[in-house]
Design a protein around this motif. Structure first.
Motif, PDB file in Angstrom:
ATOM      1  N   VAL A 234       0.879  -1.173   0.000  1.00 32.09           N
ATOM      2  CA  VAL A 234       0.000   0.000   0.000  1.00 32.09           C
ATOM      3  C   VAL A 234       0.910   1.214   0.000  1.00 32.09           C
ATOM      4  O   VAL A 234       1.886   1.267   0.761  1.00 32.09           O
ATOM      5  N   THR A 235       0.597   2.171  -0.856  1.00 34.25           N
ATOM      6  CA  THR A 235       1.450   3.347  -0.953  1.00 34.25           C
ATOM      7  C   THR A 235       1.343   4.217   0.293  1.00 34.25           C
ATOM      8  O   THR A 235       0.286   4.345   0.889  1.00 34.25           O
ATOM      9  N   GLY A 236       2.449   4.801   0.624  1.00 36.83           N
ATOM     10  CA  GLY A 236       2.511   5.722   1.754  1.00 36.83           C
ATOM     11  C   GLY A 236       2.572   7.150   1.251  1.00 36.83           C
ATOM     12  O   GLY A 236       2.043   7.484   0.190  1.00 36.83           O
ATOM     13  N   ARG A 237       3.256   7.956   2.021  1.00 31.34           N
ATOM     14  CA  ARG A 237       3.409   9.372   1.702  1.00 31.34           C
ATOM     15  C   ARG A 237       3.989   9.546   0.302  1.00 31.34           C
ATOM     16  O   ARG A 237       4.870   8.803  -0.103  1.00 31.34           O
ATOM     17  N   ARG A 238       3.483  10.510  -0.431  1.00 34.24           N
ATOM     18  CA  ARG A 238       3.923  10.817  -1.806  1.00 34.24           C
ATOM     19  C   ARG A 238       3.754   9.645  -2.759  1.00 34.24           C
ATOM     20  O   ARG A 238       4.449   9.540  -3.758  1.00 34.24           O
ATOM     21  N   GLY A 239       2.834   8.731  -2.443  1.00 42.32           N
ATOM     22  CA  GLY A 239       2.503   7.651  -3.361  1.00 42.32           C
ATOM     23  C   GLY A 239       3.553   6.566  -3.493  1.00 42.32           C
ATOM     24  O   GLY A 239       3.500   5.758  -4.406  1.00 42.32           O
ATOM     25  N   ARG A 240       4.482   6.504  -2.571  1.00 42.82           N
ATOM     26  CA  ARG A 240       5.583   5.531  -2.678  1.00 42.82           C
ATOM     27  C   ARG A 240       5.251   4.229  -1.961  1.00 42.82           C
ATOM     28  O   ARG A 240       4.614   4.234  -0.914  1.00 42.82           O
ATOM     29  N   TYR A 241       5.731   3.134  -2.543  1.00 44.89           N
ATOM     30  CA  TYR A 241       5.584   1.826  -1.913  1.00 44.89           C
ATOM     31  C   TYR A 241       6.919   1.095  -1.936  1.00 44.89           C
ATOM     32  O   TYR A 241       7.808   1.407  -2.734  1.00 44.89           O
ATOM     33  N   ARG A 242       7.035   0.154  -1.031  1.00 48.13           N
ATOM     34  CA  ARG A 242       8.212  -0.714  -0.965  1.00 48.13           C
ATOM     35  C   ARG A 242       7.732  -2.078  -0.494  1.00 48.13           C
ATOM     36  O   ARG A 242       6.975  -2.173   0.466  1.00 48.13           O
ATOM     37  N   VAL A 243       8.155  -3.111  -1.186  1.00 42.82           N
ATOM     38  CA  VAL A 243       7.730  -4.466  -0.842  1.00 42.82           C
ATOM     39  C   VAL A 243       8.946  -5.392  -0.920  1.00 42.82           C
ATOM     40  O   VAL A 243       9.762  -5.287  -1.831  1.00 42.82           O
ATOM     41  N   ALA A 244       9.086  -6.269   0.086  1.00 39.82           N
ATOM     42  CA  ALA A 244      10.169  -7.251   0.111  1.00 39.82           C
ATOM     43  C   ALA A 244       9.658  -8.562  -0.481  1.00 39.82           C
ATOM     44  O   ALA A 244       8.582  -9.034  -0.125  1.00 39.82           O
ATOM     45  N   ILE A 245      10.430  -9.123  -1.381  1.00 39.31           N
ATOM     46  CA  ILE A 245      10.068 -10.372  -2.050  1.00 39.31           C
ATOM     47  C   ILE A 245      11.159 -11.403  -1.761  1.00 39.31           C
ATOM     48  O   ILE A 245      12.326 -11.171  -2.086  1.00 39.31           O
ATOM     49  N   LYS A 246      10.756 -12.515  -1.175  1.00 35.53           N
ATOM     50  CA  LYS A 246      11.715 -13.579  -0.877  1.00 35.53           C
ATOM     51  C   LYS A 246      11.826 -14.523  -2.068  1.00 35.53           C
ATOM     52  O   LYS A 246      10.839 -14.796  -2.739  1.00 35.53           O
ATOM     53  N   GLY A 247      13.018 -15.012  -2.304  1.00 38.74           N
ATOM     54  CA  GLY A 247      13.242 -16.019  -3.339  1.00 38.74           C
ATOM     55  C   GLY A 247      13.607 -15.438  -4.684  1.00 38.74           C
ATOM     56  O   GLY A 247      13.150 -14.364  -5.066  1.00 38.74           O
ATOM     57  N   ASP A 248      14.440 -16.157  -5.390  1.00 39.03           N
ATOM     58  CA  ASP A 248      14.886 -15.802  -6.730  1.00 39.03           C
ATOM     59  C   ASP A 248      13.876 -16.362  -7.735  1.00 39.03           C
ATOM     60  O   ASP A 248      13.554 -17.540  -7.693  1.00 39.03           O
ATOM     61  N   ARG A 249      13.360 -15.537  -8.607  1.00 40.09           N
ATOM     62  CA  ARG A 249      12.319 -15.948  -9.555  1.00 40.09           C
ATOM     63  C   ARG A 249      12.900 -16.383 -10.900  1.00 40.09           C
ATOM     64  O   ARG A 249      12.148 -16.602 -11.852  1.00 40.09           O
ATOM     65  N   GLN A 250      14.203 -16.502 -11.007  1.00 37.41           N
ATOM     66  CA  GLN A 250      14.896 -16.997 -12.201  1.00 37.41           C
ATOM     67  C   GLN A 250      14.345 -16.378 -13.480  1.00 37.41           C
ATOM     68  O   GLN A 250      14.474 -15.199 -13.681  1.00 37.41           O
ATOM     69  N   ASP A 251      13.721 -17.188 -14.343  1.00 36.29           N
ATOM     70  CA  ASP A 251      13.262 -16.691 -15.642  1.00 36.29           C
ATOM     71  C   ASP A 251      11.771 -16.356 -15.671  1.00 36.29           C
ATOM     72  O   ASP A 251      11.171 -16.257 -16.734  1.00 36.29           O
ATOM     73  N   GLN A 252      11.184 -16.160 -14.501  1.00 38.65           N
ATOM     74  CA  GLN A 252       9.779 -15.769 -14.466  1.00 38.65           C
ATOM     75  C   GLN A 252       9.641 -14.300 -14.858  1.00 38.65           C
ATOM     76  O   GLN A 252      10.524 -13.498 -14.604  1.00 38.65           O
TER      77      GLN A 252
END
Length: 164
Positions: A75-93
């Protein structure tokens, strides 16, 4: 002569194992922003409003099975910015940041050209950083603001007013 290199190679391999294990367990951090295109131009302008509270998801599609999986949400915060942590390497996806919804009642329609952004979620491409940036995502305002025609002239090439 070849025997003298075996211990050296073994020591190098063993010393690199912790580094490889750390890289494999470190999540990717995807950052981006969501805006309301107040003039419906299809790009950010000085009249753009950044949206607090917009929802974004990260979707990865397997290149073999073609199955899609949501791997993160934000969900975006101040000034419309978001940050999300993604676990795992998605290789060729193929992974995309995708607009889900806007909390602004007069800015609900996703811009077809800015409703998704490709994100890289692999360490196999030579990028050393785990911090990756997605292109800005945008919703169209229901009706353009007054003054957008004048603003369009500002963004057109000198004397090229035929496009208005």
């Amino acid at each position: 002569m070849a025997r003298s290199y075996v211990p050296l190679i073994a020591v190098m391999c063993v010393s690199l194992l912790p580094l490889a294990a750390m890289a494999a367990g470190t999540p990717f951090h995807i950052e981006g922003c969501v805006y309301c295109d107040t003039c419906r131009f299809g790009f950010e302008t000085i009249a753009t409003k950044y949206i607090t509270g917009a929802k974004v998801k990260i979707v990865c599609k397997d290149s073999v099975t073609l199955k899609s999986e949501v791997v993160g949400e934000a969900v975006t915060g101040r000034r419309g910015r978001y940050r999300v942590a993604i676990k795992g390497d998605r290789q060729d996806q193929q992974c995309l940041a995708v607009l889900v919804e806007s909390p602004m009642s007069n800015c609900q329609f996703p811009d077809p050209g800015r409703s998704t952004a490709t994100v890289i979620l692999t360490r196999s491409n030579g990028a050393a950083s785990t911090r990756h940036f997605a292109n800005a995502l945008g919703f169209f305002r229901d009706q353009p603001l007054r003054g957008c025609a004048a603003l369009r002239k500002h963004y057109l090439a000198d004397g090229d007013y035929r496009a208005i």
